[in-house]
Design an enzyme around this catalytic site. Structure first.
Site, PDB file in Angstrom:
ATOM      1  N   GLU A  81      79.955 -46.570   5.055  1.00 33.89           N
ATOM      2  CA  GLU A  81      81.411 -46.601   5.248  1.00 33.89           C
ATOM      3  C   GLU A  81      81.863 -45.243   5.771  1.00 33.89           C
ATOM      4  OE1 GLU A  81      82.933 -48.013   1.281  1.00 33.89           O
ATOM      5  OE2 GLU A  81      80.805 -48.433   1.064  1.00 33.89           O
ATOM      6  N   HIS A 114      90.006 -48.848  -2.271  1.00 38.35           N
ATOM      7  CA  HIS A 114      90.011 -49.660  -1.048  1.00 38.35           C
ATOM      8  C   HIS A 114      91.344 -50.354  -0.763  1.00 38.35           C
ATOM      9  CE1 HIS A 114      85.925 -48.674  -0.572  1.00 38.35           C
ATOM     10  NE2 HIS A 114      85.350 -49.674  -1.201  1.00 38.35           N
ATOM     11  N   HIS A 154      83.581 -52.327   5.836  1.00 39.44           N
ATOM     12  CA  HIS A 154      82.701 -52.449   4.669  1.00 39.44           C
ATOM     13  C   HIS A 154      81.580 -53.458   4.911  1.00 39.44           C
ATOM     14  CE1 HIS A 154      81.538 -52.034   0.523  1.00 39.44           C
ATOM     15  NE2 HIS A 154      82.616 -51.344   0.203  1.00 39.44           N
TER      16      HIS A 154
HETATM   17  C1  GLA Z   1      82.511 -48.735  -2.195  1.00 45.31           C
HETATM   18  C2  GLA Z   1      82.598 -48.073  -3.494  1.00 45.31           C
HETATM   19  C3  GLA Z   1      81.699 -48.781  -4.432  1.00 45.31           C
HETATM   20  C4  GLA Z   1      82.095 -50.230  -4.518  1.00 45.31           C
HETATM   21  C5  GLA Z   1      82.072 -50.863  -3.224  1.00 45.31           C
HETATM   22  C6  GLA Z   1      82.591 -52.282  -3.263  1.00 45.31           C
HETATM   23  O1  GLA Z   1      81.306 -48.514  -1.630  1.00 45.31           O
HETATM   24  O2  GLA Z   1      82.280 -46.711  -3.446  1.00 45.31           O
HETATM   25  O3  GLA Z   1      81.730 -48.207  -5.672  1.00 45.31           O
HETATM   26  O4  GLA Z   1      83.375 -50.338  -5.029  1.00 45.31           O
HETATM   27  O5  GLA Z   1      82.840 -50.098  -2.324  1.00 45.31           O
HETATM   28  O6  GLA Z   1      82.118 -53.006  -4.305  1.00 45.31           O
END
Ligand code: GLA
Length: 338
Positions: free
Chosen positions: A304, A105, A174
């Site tokens: 996402e 991210h 997110h």
């Molecule tokens: C995304 C990732 C997860 C986690 C979340 C945030 O969805 O795939 O594994 O890291 O973000 O916690």
């Protein structure tokens, strides 16, 4: 339609954070310029009562101190890049590593932690950010904008970016959705326009294998409850303690439909992106949220919209390379009805 703004607070290092409210009489969204974070999203339930369908916090301090990226814009590259390393145009780049051995991210200080510029329009706000050359290890000065539009029945995020040197981009939001305004999300049903998914390893990194959903708990081609499957022995689900996989979208029609029978709210997600990470908040540790709410794991579903994780290492997958002189654009809409 009205747009107003107020001071939300100050970050630890003294930067002022503004909260914008966009209201059309039916839907109301509160957006922070910190991370272009969707803090609240009020949607009418089957009796007309407004329900806040996203998780979030009351103070900037909590946004800064907690993990999980609640409601935030993610960039430069959402999801994982193996070992935080990639090669582009023959040059090797090293990114911040912040998720086991991998980059997640956007790194340690991704777009979720930036304070974005803002410009109000009639029914939207255009947020803009300049990510400098070398930011978290990425090449190129990247100019990025996210326009947040309040539609009659939903919210649209229009992303765009330009760079002065070839780089990588994969933007998403997110938000943690809970169509009852709180509690377990396992009673929600989900339908995905996806017949395939990326198989992941123990670090949730794609192995490269693309598998069929049919005959597995990854099959959401027909509406199914999230609870039915979340504890299964399907390796991708077991390794991630719940759903946390990229589903490959069929391309026509809405990507996802999330429903709660209790509130009657139906959320439809449409996107120009080729994939969607379905994450059942498996790593959301117990914490205090808005208005004293108790959040814990599996209290929300993130959808996402994105390019496939780690696509920089998989030549056959849709590319996340943004070339100098080209313009990246992508669009995701979350719309609501009962
Ligand atoms: C995304 C990732 C997860 C986690 C979340 C945030 O969805 O795939 O594994 O890291 O973000 O916690």
């Amino acid at each position: 339609m009205s747009i107003s703004k107020r001071r939300f607070g100050f970050t630890k290092d003294g930067r002022e954070v503004t909260c914008f409210t966009i209201d059309n009489g039916k839907l109301k969204a509160e957006i922070l310029d910190y991370g272009v974070t969707i803090k609240n999203l009020f949607v009418p339930d089957k009796s007309g009562k407004p329900v806040d369908v996203v998780l979030g916090y009351d103070s900037i301090k909590e946004y800064e101190e907690n993990d999980g990226y609640l409601g935030a814009t993610i960039g430069r590259v959402g999801n994982r890049i193996a070992k935080g390393k990639f090669t582009l145009n023959g040059e090797d780049y090293t990114l911040a590593v912040n998720n086991g051995p991998n980059h997640l991210h956007g790194g340690l200080k991704g777009f979720d932690k930036a304070i974005w510029g803002s410009e109000e329009r009639e029914n939207s706000i255009i947020f803009s950010h300049l990510s400098p050359d070398g930011d978290e290890g990425y090449p190129g000065n990247l100019k990025v904008t996210v326009e947040v539009i309040l539609e009659e029945n939903g919210i649209t995020l229009n992303y765009s970016a330009e760079t002065d040197k070839d780089t990588l981009i994969n933007l998403t939001n997110h938000s943690y959705f809970n169509l009852n305004g709180g509690g377990s999300v396992l009673n929600h049903t989900l339908k995905l326009n996806a017949e395939k998914f990326n198989v992941g390893d123990g670090d949730c990194l794609p192995t490269g294998e693309i598998a069929s959903v049919f005959g597995t708990v990854m099959d959401f081609t027909k509406e199914r409850s999230i609870g039915n499957g979340v504890d299964s022995d399907e390796p991708c689900v077991r390794l991630s303690r719940g759903y946390d996989s990229n589903f490959i979208l069929n391309g026509e029609g809405p990507a996802a439909v999330l429903k709660s029978e209790r509130s009657g709210i139906i959320m439809t997600v449409s996107t120009t992106e080729p994939g969607v990470q379905v994450y059942s908040a498996n790593f959301l540790t117990p914490r205090r949220g808005k208005n004293g709410a108790d959040y814990t794991y599996r209290h929300a579903l993130c959808l996402e919209t994105q390019h496939f994780p780690d696509s920089v290492h998989h030549k056959d997958w849709p590319t996340c390379v943004l070339k100098k002189g080209e313009r990246f654009s992508s669009k995701t809409t979350y719309s609501f009805n009962v």
